[in-house]
Motif scaffolding. Sequence first.
Motif, short mmCIF file in Angstrom:
data_model
loop_
_atom_site.label_atom_id
_atom_site.label_comp_id
_atom_site.label_asym_id
_atom_site.label_seq_id
_atom_site.Cartn_x
_atom_site.Cartn_y
_atom_site.Cartn_z
N MET A 180 0.83 -1.20 0.00
CA MET A 180 0.00 0.00 0.00
C MET A 180 0.87 1.25 0.00
O MET A 180 0.64 2.17 -0.79
CB MET A 180 -0.92 0.02 1.21
N PHE A 181 1.88 1.30 0.88
CA PHE A 181 2.73 2.48 0.96
C PHE A 181 3.51 2.70 -0.35
O PHE A 181 3.68 3.84 -0.79
CB PHE A 181 3.69 2.36 2.13
N ALA A 182 3.96 1.61 -0.97
CA ALA A 182 4.69 1.73 -2.22
C ALA A 182 3.79 2.27 -3.33
O ALA A 182 4.18 3.18 -4.07
CB ALA A 182 5.28 0.37 -2.63
N PHE A 183 2.59 1.71 -3.43
CA PHE A 183 1.66 2.16 -4.48
C PHE A 183 1.28 3.61 -4.28
O PHE A 183 1.34 4.42 -5.21
CB PHE A 183 0.40 1.29 -4.47
N VAL A 184 0.88 3.96 -3.06
CA VAL A 184 0.44 5.33 -2.77
C VAL A 184 1.58 6.31 -3.02
O VAL A 184 1.38 7.38 -3.63
CB VAL A 184 -0.08 5.45 -1.33
N GLY A 185 2.78 5.96 -2.59
CA GLY A 185 3.91 6.86 -2.78
C GLY A 185 4.26 7.07 -4.24
O GLY A 185 4.45 8.22 -4.69
N LEU A 186 4.33 5.99 -5.01
CA LEU A 186 4.69 6.11 -6.42
C LEU A 186 3.63 6.85 -7.23
O LEU A 186 3.95 7.71 -8.06
CB LEU A 186 4.92 4.72 -7.02
#
Length: 229
Positions: A180-186
């Motif tokens: 989730m953090f990777a998707f939201v950040g990118l």
Amino acid sequence: MTVRNKNNIIAVHAVVLLFIAFVFVTPTHFDFLMWNVFLALLPLDFALVVLVARFKLTQVFFSFLWLIFFPNTMYMITDFIHLQYISTALDVRYQYFNYSVLAAGIFIGVFLGILSLEVMMRRFLKGRAGLAVILTLGIVSFLSSFGIYLGRFLRLNSWDILTNFDLVLENVEASISKHMFAFVGLFALAQFAILVIYHYGGRLLIALAKETAREEAAVMAFDEEEKNQ
């Protein structure tokens, strides 16, 4: 609101309706674009209501609606995943017809969202530049990216925040992970880049238009002076 602005609004809605009608009457794999583009149009309409509303309560209510529906516009970037149904090759008419329909729908949706954001900033930032704009674009990019995650992976809708908020909280809590953090950040970074280029590119075009107008006015004044001599 001027007559020219009203005509511009009508033109935008006409293009959206024509696209929806085109998808409806033609055989494509992407009938979902009709619904997605319609959802992408709503934030623009909400922003326009905020722009012209006189009562503070109306502005607050439609600003909230704009915020929870705005991710539907940038969500359409992820619709490129549907290329898997036609393959990414462009060898035959069937493929590039569907490719063009999908690309058109995605870009229409994304630009409707960007336009709605520009309207909201025109209303609340009132010509401010620099840090205020950057912070606004950054915050909106992050919130929108989080909304995209809720829609794409958790299959939640904007109206669930209004109708089933407990379900939204339960799903968000259960989905907290590195993914989730990777998707939201990118996706926040991707949106931020798009929004910054659109905003400052638009300001550049406005500045160039004003400069051209001043130059033309100066030439006309010089010609008029020459005639009077």
